[in-house]
Design an enzyme around this catalytic site. Structure first.
Site, PDB file in Angstrom:
ATOM      1  CG  ASP A 102      24.820  25.022  36.528  1.00  0.00           C
ATOM      2  OD1 ASP A 102      24.246  25.526  35.539  1.00  0.00           O
ATOM      3  OD2 ASP A 102      26.036  25.156  36.750  1.00  0.00           O
ATOM      4  CB  VAL A 118      20.376  30.887  32.712  1.00  0.00           C
ATOM      5  CG1 VAL A 118      19.542  31.445  31.608  1.00  0.00           C
ATOM      6  CG2 VAL A 118      20.618  29.408  32.513  1.00  0.00           C
ATOM      7  CG  ASP A 119      23.081  34.722  27.686  1.00  0.00           C
ATOM      8  OD1 ASP A 119      23.644  33.803  27.062  1.00  0.00           O
ATOM      9  OD2 ASP A 119      22.833  35.838  27.181  1.00  0.00           O
ATOM     10  CG  ASN A 144      21.009  39.752  25.076  1.00  0.00           C
ATOM     11  OD1 ASN A 144      21.471  39.892  23.938  1.00  0.00           O
ATOM     12  ND2 ASN A 144      21.795  39.572  26.138  1.00  0.00           N
ATOM     13  CB  THR A 153      11.313  33.965  35.692  1.00  0.00           C
ATOM     14  OG1 THR A 153      12.406  33.037  35.718  1.00  0.00           O
ATOM     15  CG2 THR A 153      10.149  33.379  34.934  1.00  0.00           C
TER      16      THR A 153
HETATM   17  N1  AR6 Z   1      20.643  27.218  35.605  1.00  0.00           N
HETATM   18  C1  AR6 Z   1      19.292  27.285  35.616  1.00  0.00           C
HETATM   19  N2  AR6 Z   1      18.612  28.421  35.843  1.00  0.00           N
HETATM   20  C2  AR6 Z   1      19.312  29.557  36.084  1.00  0.00           C
HETATM   21  C3  AR6 Z   1      20.738  29.568  36.106  1.00  0.00           C
HETATM   22  C4  AR6 Z   1      21.400  28.327  35.856  1.00  0.00           C
HETATM   23  N3  AR6 Z   1      22.721  28.226  35.839  1.00  0.00           N
HETATM   24  N4  AR6 Z   1      21.122  30.864  36.360  1.00  0.00           N
HETATM   25  C5  AR6 Z   1      19.996  31.599  36.505  1.00  0.00           C
HETATM   26  N5  AR6 Z   1      18.913  30.814  36.355  1.00  0.00           N
HETATM   27  P1  AR6 Z   1      17.829  35.172  33.609  1.00  0.00           P
HETATM   28  P2  AR6 Z   1      15.901  36.362  31.700  1.00  0.00           P
HETATM   29  C6  AR6 Z   1      17.470  31.183  36.403  1.00  0.00           C
HETATM   30  O1  AR6 Z   1      18.018  36.477  34.291  1.00  0.00           O
HETATM   31  O2  AR6 Z   1      15.035  36.831  32.809  1.00  0.00           O
HETATM   32  C7  AR6 Z   1      20.751  37.778  30.619  1.00  0.00           C
HETATM   33  O3  AR6 Z   1      21.644  38.815  30.922  1.00  0.00           O
HETATM   34  C8  AR6 Z   1      17.067  32.454  37.087  1.00  0.00           C
HETATM   35  O4  AR6 Z   1      16.926  32.275  38.484  1.00  0.00           O
HETATM   36  O5  AR6 Z   1      19.018  34.326  33.361  1.00  0.00           O
HETATM   37  O6  AR6 Z   1      15.272  35.677  30.531  1.00  0.00           O
HETATM   38  C9  AR6 Z   1      20.498  37.645  29.123  1.00  0.00           C
HETATM   39  O7  AR6 Z   1      21.644  37.949  28.362  1.00  0.00           O
HETATM   40  C10 AR6 Z   1      15.715  32.765  36.432  1.00  0.00           C
HETATM   41  O8  AR6 Z   1      14.644  32.045  37.056  1.00  0.00           O
HETATM   42  O9  AR6 Z   1      17.098  35.363  32.159  1.00  0.00           O
HETATM   43  C11 AR6 Z   1      19.398  38.635  28.895  1.00  0.00           C
HETATM   44  O10 AR6 Z   1      19.899  39.940  28.709  1.00  0.00           O
HETATM   45  C12 AR6 Z   1      15.874  32.198  35.027  1.00  0.00           C
HETATM   46  O11 AR6 Z   1      17.063  31.384  35.060  1.00  0.00           O
HETATM   47  C13 AR6 Z   1      18.600  38.571  30.157  1.00  0.00           C
HETATM   48  O12 AR6 Z   1      19.491  38.104  31.180  1.00  0.00           O
HETATM   49  C14 AR6 Z   1      16.046  33.253  33.959  1.00  0.00           C
HETATM   50  O13 AR6 Z   1      16.758  34.366  34.464  1.00  0.00           O
HETATM   51  C15 AR6 Z   1      17.481  37.567  30.043  1.00  0.00           C
HETATM   52  O14 AR6 Z   1      16.701  37.625  31.208  1.00  0.00           O
END
Ligand code: AR6
Length: 168
Positions: free
Chosen positions: A10, A33-34, A24, A118
């Site tokens: 995490d 992650v956001d 975003n 991703t």
């Molecule tokens: N720590 C590390 N990595 C993580 C965590 C964490 N706590 N949680 C998820 N991941 P994503 P995007 C990974 O969807 O594709 C949001 O709603 C996850 O498995 O978080 O850039 C924003 O507000 C994946 O590999 O971000 C935007 O609207 C990676 O983090 C949108 O999602 C990124 O997944 C951005 O989408």
């Protein structure tokens, strides 16, 4: 030479100078992650993000880390994957470059990146990891950053990063 490593877990719990958020364009929070970063940093983070007036795709903006151990959060906006013919590769590379520029501006010597774009945004993992590593390798020396962590949220991602890091 800067140290580049892949870790799992995490990102919100890491003791580094800066963590990167996969945000975003509104910068007002979301899932993935956001959402985890906003929950961990506390409501003050939303207040700080509201003052930033959003962020373009491919760009990144900095806030304090508030209640997380990292001093800074760099909010990067990755591209939504639309098949690969819409400048997605360059926009993703730009996120990593901009974060390293912010690191230089804020004197951050250690930084942790999630795999931007991703998750919800659907960018293919291996292609995204190749871009992340290439861009960081090309720009890390100029940034002054000494340690870069690529934080992998599952085993498959970790093994992709480990294979790519072992190359060259
Ligand atoms: N720590 C590390 N990595 C993580 C965590 C964490 N706590 N949680 C998820 N991941 P994503 P995007 C990974 O969807 O594709 C949001 O709603 C996850 O498995 O978080 O850039 C924003 O507000 C994946 O590999 O971000 C935007 O609207 C990676 O983090 C949108 O999602 C990124 O997944 C951005 O989408």
């Amino acid at each position: 030479m800067a140290q580049l490593i892949a870790t799992s877990g995490d990102i919100t719990r890491l003791t580094v100078d800066a963590i990167v958020n996969a945000a975003n364009t509104s910068l007002l929070g979301g899932g993935g992650v956001d959402g985890a970063i906003h929950r961990a940093a506390g409501p003050e983070l939303l207040g700080a993000c509201e003052k930033l007036d959003g962020c373009s795709t491919g760009d990144a903006k900095a806030t304090s880390g508030f209640r997380i151990p990292a001093r800074w959060i760099f909010h990067a906006v990755g591209p939504v994957w639309r098949g690969g013919g819409h400048n997605e590769d360059e926009l993703l590379a730009s996120c990593y470059r901009r974060c390293l520029e912010l690191a230089r501006e804020h004197n951050a010597r250690s930084i942790a990146f999630p795999a931007i774009s991703t998750g919800v945004y659907g960018f293919p993992m291996k292609r995204a990891a190749e871009i992340a590593l290439k861009t960081v390798r090309e720009n890390v020396e100029a940034s002054g950053v000494e340690r870069v962590e690529f934080v992998c949220f599952n085993e498959e991602t970790l093994s992709i990063y480990e294979q790519l890091l072992a190359r060259d």
